[in-house]
Design an enzyme around this catalytic site. Sequence first.
Site, mmCIF file in Angstrom:
data_model
loop_
_atom_site.group_PDB
_atom_site.id
_atom_site.type_symbol
_atom_site.label_atom_id
_atom_site.label_comp_id
_atom_site.label_asym_id
_atom_site.label_seq_id
_atom_site.Cartn_x
_atom_site.Cartn_y
_atom_site.Cartn_z
ATOM 1 C CG MET A 8 -1.600 1.315 1.464
ATOM 2 S SD MET A 8 -2.782 1.205 2.787
ATOM 3 C CE MET A 8 -4.089 0.320 1.977
ATOM 4 C CG LEU A 27 -6.470 4.570 1.318
ATOM 5 C CD1 LEU A 27 -5.347 4.520 2.354
ATOM 6 C CD2 LEU A 27 -7.799 4.727 2.043
ATOM 7 C CG LEU A 80 -8.410 -0.003 0.739
ATOM 8 C CD1 LEU A 80 -7.893 -1.314 1.281
ATOM 9 C CD2 LEU A 80 -7.332 1.068 0.826
ATOM 10 N NE ARG A 89 -10.036 9.099 8.122
ATOM 11 C CZ ARG A 89 -10.562 8.778 9.311
ATOM 12 N NH1 ARG A 89 -11.830 9.010 9.552
ATOM 13 N NH2 ARG A 89 -9.809 8.237 10.246
ATOM 14 C CE1 TYR A 132 2.136 7.972 8.178
ATOM 15 C CE2 TYR A 132 -0.061 8.891 7.893
ATOM 16 C CZ TYR A 132 0.847 7.871 7.684
ATOM 17 O OH TYR A 132 0.461 6.738 7.014
ATOM 18 C CB SER A 152 4.912 5.875 6.231
ATOM 19 O OG SER A 152 4.976 4.474 6.161
ATOM 20 C CE1 TYR A 212 -5.016 2.901 -3.071
ATOM 21 C CE2 TYR A 212 -4.023 1.739 -1.230
ATOM 22 C CZ TYR A 212 -4.976 1.810 -2.217
ATOM 23 O OH TYR A 212 -5.884 0.793 -2.366
ATOM 24 C CB CYS A 219 -10.633 -8.620 -3.836
ATOM 25 S SG CYS A 219 -11.028 -10.346 -4.180
ATOM 26 C CG HIS A 246 -6.872 -2.932 7.816
ATOM 27 N ND1 HIS A 246 -8.143 -2.895 7.278
ATOM 28 C CD2 HIS A 246 -6.500 -1.648 7.991
ATOM 29 C CE1 HIS A 246 -8.512 -1.637 7.128
ATOM 30 N NE2 HIS A 246 -7.536 -0.863 7.547
ATOM 31 C CG ASP A 254 6.926 -1.031 13.276
ATOM 32 O OD1 ASP A 254 5.891 -1.535 13.753
ATOM 33 O OD2 ASP A 254 8.045 -1.105 13.824
ATOM 34 C CD GLU A 297 -3.585 -0.438 9.360
ATOM 35 O OE1 GLU A 297 -3.344 -1.634 9.572
ATOM 36 O OE2 GLU A 297 -4.323 -0.037 8.444
ATOM 37 C CD GLU A 350 -5.932 1.037 14.412
ATOM 38 O OE1 GLU A 350 -7.089 0.613 14.641
ATOM 39 O OE2 GLU A 350 -5.392 0.967 13.303
ATOM 40 C CB CYS A 392 -14.951 -13.032 -4.758
ATOM 41 S SG CYS A 392 -13.443 -12.630 -3.867
ATOM 42 C CB CYS A 415 -15.955 -11.017 -8.142
ATOM 43 S SG CYS A 415 -14.958 -9.804 -9.039
ATOM 44 C CB CYS A 436 -11.423 -8.272 -10.516
ATOM 45 S SG CYS A 436 -10.973 -9.851 -9.765
#
Length: 431
Positions: free
Chosen positions: A65, A81, A87, A105, A113, A120, A155, A191, A273, A350, A353, A357, A409, A412, A417
């Site tokens: 990600m 994202l 996602l 957000r 951060y 990150s 992302y 997925c 997650h 790391d 999250e 979190e 899936c 799906c 996909c």
Amino acid sequence: MPGHRAISKLARPPLSLPKADLSRRPLGQRSHNVFQSRNMAAVVPPVMQGSTGSKGPTAMVFMNMGGPSTTDQVGDFLSRLFADGDLIPLGRLQNYLGPLISRRRTPKIQAQYAAIGGGSPIRRWSEYQCAEMCRILDRVSPQTAPHKPYVAFRYADPLTEEMYARLLDDGFGGGKGGRAVAFTQYPQYSCSTTGSSLNELWKWRMRLEGRRAGVAGPEEGSEVGGGAIRWSVIDRWPVHPGLVDAFARNVEAKLAEYPEERRDKVVLLFSAHSLPMSVVNRGDPYPAEVGATVYAVMQRLGLSNPYRLVWQSQVGPSAWLGAQTSDTVQQYIAKGQTDLVLIPIAFTSDHIETLYELDHEIIGEAGQEGVKRAESLNGSPVFIDALADIAKKHLESGHIASKQMGLRCPGCKSERCLEQKKFFMEQQASL
């Protein structure tokens, strides 16, 4: 597997690795925290076609990600994202709600951060892990050497299109052929993570090399199909023995911090997650594969402690897979169970999250000395050896992807996909 919080930590410009070749040292002599102490990432010179191995060179592309390098990059990261319906499915209003949510957000996530150092670490860890794995592969798989490390984030920089442009600049594709392996750094397939990254890879492959390039021919090194890059995929590895051992060692190290008389009563909380229930009910394999990793680790530990699998990072009001990690910790403490170890079981390094979190919010707010977190995999030599073993076996197998990847899936409806899976499965059929 990440959602909005899988907005990982700091990614500085790469610096040179220490001179010592860590992959050649006995495991006991390799520092588990060597990368943290050096705070460096790898620079590897470009590999051009015509190098040594009979089946090389080979591009090894770590897919993840990603995360913003600085707080100034958080807005762009969140915009990408929340625009990704694989996602965070927002339905027909994705193009409206995604930008709205990301803008609202951004200040909050920027503050998070800032609290963990300003960005990150996932890029630095990914580059380090991939470079070290390639050093090992050059030694144990000389026929596919040299192995060139690349990172492709969904992302954040380096984005998939940036990685693909580098491949072309380095002499892969563009009429020259060459082999590349897309190695997902989500051990358990979803997925919404691996699937989304592969959809993006397929999109840029078609844009930059074109449909007319077709698929590779049946012979190794064949340039049938216009000399396009020959892609294969390592799409999941939830119970690889090296992965399991790396997790288990980190759990054992954390359990050793408790007094012996309390140690076997510590509750292990494996945290991954979460997923929206709409994705789960569609038939996504992620919950089952995470559960497989958890049980394999517990078997490696001899089922030494009571344990639960819990889920973190729910976003928005819709139903998500539970129980939530934060709720579980609070509920156990209320019941008098204050010795808890949190284990980030679906992450390979790391990021926000774990560092914010889990560490700041859940453990910090618990206010209990007995609530701890096992170290992330990061620079673990056991983990890096596992990556090399997975890659070596894949290179030797001749497979394009696992049989499981070709199965959609049951619920799906994504044409993207479908086309992506057809692309990889057609390459398998050509072999």
